[in-house]
Design an enzyme around this catalytic site. Structure first.
Site, PDB file in Angstrom:
ATOM      1  CG  HIS A  67      -1.945   1.060   1.202  1.00  0.00           C
ATOM      2  ND1 HIS A  67      -2.803   1.255   0.150  1.00  0.00           N
ATOM      3  CD2 HIS A  67      -2.233   2.046   2.093  1.00  0.00           C
ATOM      4  CE1 HIS A  67      -3.581   2.305   0.388  1.00  0.00           C
ATOM      5  NE2 HIS A  67      -3.246   2.799   1.556  1.00  0.00           N
ATOM      6  CG  PHE A 124      -8.529   7.371   5.550  1.00  0.00           C
ATOM      7  CD1 PHE A 124      -7.275   7.006   5.981  1.00  0.00           C
ATOM      8  CD2 PHE A 124      -8.796   8.724   5.390  1.00  0.00           C
ATOM      9  CE1 PHE A 124      -6.302   7.958   6.256  1.00  0.00           C
ATOM     10  CE2 PHE A 124      -7.830   9.689   5.660  1.00  0.00           C
ATOM     11  CZ  PHE A 124      -6.580   9.307   6.098  1.00  0.00           C
ATOM     12  CG  HIS A 183      -3.201   7.158  -2.413  1.00  0.00           C
ATOM     13  ND1 HIS A 183      -4.000   6.213  -3.028  1.00  0.00           N
ATOM     14  CD2 HIS A 183      -3.319   6.944  -1.079  1.00  0.00           C
ATOM     15  CE1 HIS A 183      -4.588   5.471  -2.099  1.00  0.00           C
ATOM     16  NE2 HIS A 183      -4.186   5.880  -0.917  1.00  0.00           N
TER      17      HIS A 183
END
Lengths: 412, 82
Positions: A303, A399, A340
């Site tokens: 990630h 998140f 991202h």
């Protein structure tokens, strides 16, 4: 279920990319292994005086050359990128002229794209009390997936899922499960997100997770490096054609790579802070799903956002799962190169993972400069590495605590 | 603006945001003991930036441990601006 109740093997027969490193899988891959950058100073709107002035918009993307004026009006940037990426993927899978595509499903991931696309409509409403009729259908989160279904005549499953930064990894995972269980034989999957707008940039900036290296945009996002200070907000789309191996063989199309496993977990912990345990659990489940032991993983596409916290926790989670072998597994974050992509991140990273197995080449973690005592794995700094890659674990940790991991494997 | 005024305004922001008793907030108070997590901290930083018309660098936010740290950072910035 397939014949005899056996699980179907799931293969990748097509891929398409619109990214800050370029449009088209070949351009994307060449740029990625060359160590090129998609990070740049934002010019699409005025960023003077802002804490964060860097972004990663799509490169080489010319929607007007590919879309009719009507489509350009009706489709948001996110949907337009999805269409272009899907056309490439379906073309490669030889589905554009194949009636087999009729039953195919479309399952995409998207995160904040609806919020971004609707902002001009909000603004106009507060000025004029009017909203254009195209506002709702253009901005709904399922618009990109619907556009694919309509344009290419795909009549199977059609939906978009949102799990923030893990959206498209879950989308691919769900597509994998549907094919594995015989419910669908072909699914067009991946994700698309376009969120580089003034309001969302300010929102991410307020969370203090974006790089503030405005004087050096190309080197702003530095995953796993000691001097890392956050990620760069990017835009793009990644689309894959997932197919049962029996369908691919019956159609006589080349198998590019395989999806071997999908793992997931929920941290049940915090809106923004990651959890090591949650990440370990998702990676473990992906290995179980693939029927592989940790020893069988050759490479990890992390990630790796480049925030101080994410990279430390992810490193620690990898060490917990892989033990003493962790240090000998190349762990790469492509976010130093592409930024991202939020809801599209997992899809583009899954494509990078597949390409890694196809070319036996691991791309570098761009902008890695200096070892952090708490991030002490092999992050492939500087240059791409040639090595046999049979399996890749691709991580997405979002998140809200939604974790998703895929195991991607070599075609044969 | 005096340090006392900075202290009172900063305390008011914490009370409003965290719904805590003002008397529990002293310079030595650890903000974690007030229930402040990482998301609260960056939200508070944004409010301080608005209230005091200053910019707080991210690296400085991450150093905050106590209410005294907050007042110290704000005072230096407000003073520098004056």
């Amino acid at each position: 279920m397939g014949a005899g109740g056996m699980r179907e093997s799931v293969v990748i027969t097509g891929m398409g990319v619109v990214s800050p490193l370029g449009t088209g899988v070949d351009t994307f891959w060449e740029s990625l292994v060359a160590g090129s950058t998609g990070l740049r100073a934002i010019t699409a709107f005025d960023v003077s005086g802002r804490r964060v002035q860097i972004g990663a918009p799509p490169a080489g993307f010319d929607p007007d050359a590919r879309l009719s004026p009507r489509d350009s009006q009706r489709l948001s940037l996110s949907s337009q990128m999805a269409v272009v990426a899907a056309e490439e993927a379906l073309g490669q899978a030889r589905l554009l002229d194949d009636d087999e595509r009729r039953g195919a499903g479309v399952i995409l991931g998207a995160s904040m794209t609806s919020v971004a696309a609707s902002e001009p409509y909000h603004k106009k409403y507060y000025e004029t009390s009017k909203v254009s009729a195209v506002g709702i259908p253009k901005c709904m989160n399922n618009a990109a997936a619907s556009a694919l279904s309509i344009r290419f005549g795909l009549h199977g499953q059609l939906f978009t899922l949102d799990a923030a930064c893990a959206s498209s990894t879950h989308a691919i995972g769900i597509a994998f499960l549907l094919i594995q269980s015989g419910i669908q034989s072909i699914v067009v999957t991946g994700g698309s997100d376009a969120t580089l707008n003034p309001v969302l940039l300010e929102g991410w900036s307020a969370l203090r997770v974006l790089s503030e290296c405005n004087d050096d945009p190309e080197h702003a996002c530095k995953p796993f490096s000691r001097d890392r200070d956050g990620f760069v907000l990017g835009e793009g789309a990644g689309v894959l054609v997932l197919e049962s191996e029996s369908s691919a063989r019956a159609r006589g199309v080349p198998i590019l790579a395989r999806v071997l496993g999908y793992g997931f977990s929920s941290d049940a912990h915090h809106l923004t802070a990651p959890s090591e345990d949650g990440q370990v659990e998702a990676m473990e489940r992906a290995l179980v799903s693939a029927g592989l032991s940790p020893e069988a993983i050759d490479h990890i596409n992390a990630h790796g956002t480049g925030t101080p916290l994410n990279d430390r926790i992810e490193t620690s989670a990898v060490k917990k799962l892989f033990g003493t072998r962790a240090g000998s597994i190349p762990v790469v974050s492509i976010k130093g190169a592409v930024g991202h992509l939020l809801g599209a991140a997992g899809a583009v990273e899954a494509i990078a993972s597949a390409l890694t197995t196809m070319h036996d080449r691991v791309p570098p973690t761009r902008n890695y400069r200096e070892q952090d005592p708490e991030c002490d794995l092999d992050y492939v700094p500087g240059v791409a590495r040639s090595m046999t890659v049979r399996t890749v674990l691709s991580n997405s940790f979002a998140f809200g605590g939604s974790n998703a991991c895929l195991v991607v494997g070599k075609a044969a | 603006m005096t340090e006392h005024e900075v202290t009172e305004q900063a305390r008011a922001v914490l009370v409003r945001r965290l719904k805590v008793d003002p008397s529990t907030i002293t310079p030595e108070t650890n903000i974690e003991d007030l229930g402040v997590d990482s998301l609260d901290l960056v939200t508070l930083a944004g409010e301080f930036e608005e209230v005091f018309s200053i910019a707080i660098p991210t690296k400085e936010i991450m150093k905050i441990r106590t209410f005294g740290d907050i007042v110290g950072q704000l005072s230096s910035k407000v003073g520098a601006a004056a």
